[in-house]
Design an enzyme around this catalytic site. Structure first.
Site, PDB file in Angstrom:
ATOM      1  N   CYS A  90       5.774   0.985  10.563  1.00 33.50           N
ATOM      2  CA  CYS A  90       5.013   0.149   9.635  1.00 33.50           C
ATOM      3  C   CYS A  90       4.875  -1.180  10.356  1.00 33.50           C
ATOM      4  O   CYS A  90       5.846  -1.670  10.961  1.00 33.50           O
ATOM      5  CB  CYS A  90       5.777  -0.024   8.320  1.00 33.50           C
ATOM      6  SG  CYS A  90       5.184  -1.387   7.285  1.00 33.50           S
ATOM      7  N   THR A  91       3.683  -1.764  10.305  1.00 31.68           N
ATOM      8  CA  THR A  91       3.439  -2.952  11.133  1.00 31.68           C
ATOM      9  C   THR A  91       4.208  -4.186  10.672  1.00 31.68           C
ATOM     10  O   THR A  91       4.291  -5.169  11.400  1.00 31.68           O
ATOM     11  CB  THR A  91       1.926  -3.250  11.189  1.00 31.68           C
ATOM     12  OG1 THR A  91       1.424  -3.350   9.841  1.00 31.68           O
ATOM     13  CG2 THR A  91       1.194  -2.152  11.929  1.00 31.68           C
ATOM     14  N   CYS A 131      -2.490  -1.054  10.062  1.00 33.59           N
ATOM     15  CA  CYS A 131      -1.608  -0.620   8.982  1.00 33.59           C
ATOM     16  C   CYS A 131      -1.467   0.896   9.109  1.00 33.59           C
ATOM     17  O   CYS A 131      -2.477   1.614   9.046  1.00 33.59           O
ATOM     18  CB  CYS A 131      -2.246  -1.004   7.643  1.00 33.59           C
ATOM     19  SG  CYS A 131      -1.371  -0.403   6.196  1.00 33.59           S
ATOM     20  N   TYR A 182       0.830  -1.203   0.000  1.00 31.58           N
ATOM     21  CA  TYR A 182       0.000   0.000   0.000  1.00 31.58           C
ATOM     22  C   TYR A 182       0.874   1.267   0.000  1.00 31.58           C
ATOM     23  O   TYR A 182       0.491   2.287  -0.539  1.00 31.58           O
ATOM     24  CB  TYR A 182      -0.868   0.034   1.268  1.00 31.58           C
ATOM     25  CG  TYR A 182      -2.151  -0.769   1.230  1.00 31.58           C
ATOM     26  CD1 TYR A 182      -2.409  -1.691   0.224  1.00 31.58           C
ATOM     27  CD2 TYR A 182      -3.107  -0.593   2.230  1.00 31.58           C
ATOM     28  CE1 TYR A 182      -3.589  -2.420   0.224  1.00 31.58           C
ATOM     29  CE2 TYR A 182      -4.298  -1.310   2.228  1.00 31.58           C
ATOM     30  CZ  TYR A 182      -4.536  -2.226   1.226  1.00 31.58           C
ATOM     31  OH  TYR A 182      -5.709  -2.930   1.230  1.00 31.58           O
TER      32      TYR A 182
HETATM   33  N1  DGL Z   1       2.025  -2.640   7.088  1.00 31.75           N
HETATM   34  C1  DGL Z   1       1.770  -1.392   6.449  1.00 31.75           C
HETATM   35  C2  DGL Z   1       1.955  -0.220   7.413  1.00 31.75           C
HETATM   36  O1  DGL Z   1       1.874  -0.374   8.620  1.00 31.75           O
HETATM   37  C3  DGL Z   1       2.414  -1.040   5.164  1.00 31.75           C
HETATM   38  C4  DGL Z   1       3.014  -1.962   4.229  1.00 31.75           C
HETATM   39  C5  DGL Z   1       2.680  -1.599   2.791  1.00 31.75           C
HETATM   40  O2  DGL Z   1       3.393  -0.798   2.166  1.00 31.75           O
HETATM   41  O3  DGL Z   1       1.683  -2.137   2.309  1.00 31.75           O
HETATM   42  O4  DGL Z   1       2.163   0.882   6.987  1.00 31.75           O
END
Ligand code: DGL
Length: 264
Positions: free
Chosen positions: A191-192, A80, A49
């Site tokens: 970021c998670t 996220c 994302y």
């Molecule tokens: N896990 C997502 C977050 O905490 C991002 C990873 C992604 O780029 O999709 O921002």
């Protein structure tokens, strides 16, 4: 998946991310509220994302939340950082009576960890670009030296199950090359996905660097919001976890289970 009534205390809490990263938040949620039922959804088909447009991430996030609520999830955890910055305000306006909990980089504890610390915030390019992060950073200017570090390409390692390899260590080494590591006090894992590479990060940065993740704070906030809404489960038994993914496979399922069982 069973259909629930919104008022059903045993209805699941939907926890979602662009992929497997939100499992770091799910882990904290289970620790905080072991008797709840969880519906974990990873949108691996659309990951990452963090390098997409704000509009696209908002559109995807809203579509997922519409579906979770249609199927009767009692609360939503946007596990996220990227989706939270793109859509959480919009979601709360659309569903004012549903507990919707987002996540943000754990900058506060990092800033307060020491007097005037040097802090690096690792996150996706979108999280760092968005207004939500600029506002957050603005609150702590003057209290710390804060450097935002966009990390495109990092989540892909975790998404492919690589949380420990020479290639990953070299990637992290290149990422931190411009910084004087000895002067670094804290790194925020904004970021998670990133908590899963903590061990490799310590190899690159040294054991003394403090790492901060947002999952535990998000889990405490979720509990508080459920309590306030009278939605905490009445079950005394360990809850269930349902892993759902937009790109389902036995391999993905195994990766989810493996990541959930990693002790941070
Ligand atoms: N896990 C997502 C977050 O905490 C991002 C990873 C992604 O780029 O999709 O921002």
């Amino acid at each position: 998946m069973k259909f629930f009534q919104l008022s059903d205390l045993r209805a699941p809490i939907a926890v979602f991310d662009s992929g497997v990263g939100g499992i770091s938040v799910l882990r904290a949620l289970i620790e905080e509220m072991p008797n709840e039922n969880y519906w974990y959804y990873g949108d691996s088909a659309n990951a990452p994302y963090g390098t997409k447009s704000l509009e696209k991430v908002r559109e995807l996030t809203v579509a997922h939340v519409d579906r979770f609520l249609m199927k009767g999830a009692k609360a939503i955890v946007v596990a996220c950082n990227t989706a939270t910055s793109a859509a959480v305000r919009h979601l709360r306006q659309k569903y004012p009576s549903v507990p919707i909990i987002g996540i943000e980089p754990a900058l506060k504890p990092a800033v307060l960890s020491k007097n005037n610390p040097n802090v690096i915030v690792m996150a996706t390019p979108m999280t760092i670009r968005e207004e939500k992060f600029h506002n957050l950073m603005g609150r702590y200017l003057g209290m710390a030296h804060i450097i935002p570090l966009p990390c495109p390409g990092l989540m892909e390692y975790i998404e492919h199950g690589d949380i420990h390899s020479l290639e990953l260590e070299q990637f992290l080494g290149r990422l931190f090359e411009p910084f004087e590591k000895k002067k670094l006090d804290a790194v925020v894992l904004g970021c998670t996905h990133y908590p899963f590479v903590s061990r490799e990060l310590k190899k690159v940065l040294g054991e003394e660097v403090m790492l901060f993740e947002g999952g535990p704070g998000t889990a405490r906030e979720t509990k508080r919001r459920l309590l306030e809404a009278g939605l905490l489960t009445d079950s005394r038994k360990k809850g269930s976890i349902y892993f759902d993914n937009s790109q389902p496979s036995a391999e993905k399922q195994r990766l989810c289970e493996r990541l959930l069982n990693i002790i941070p």
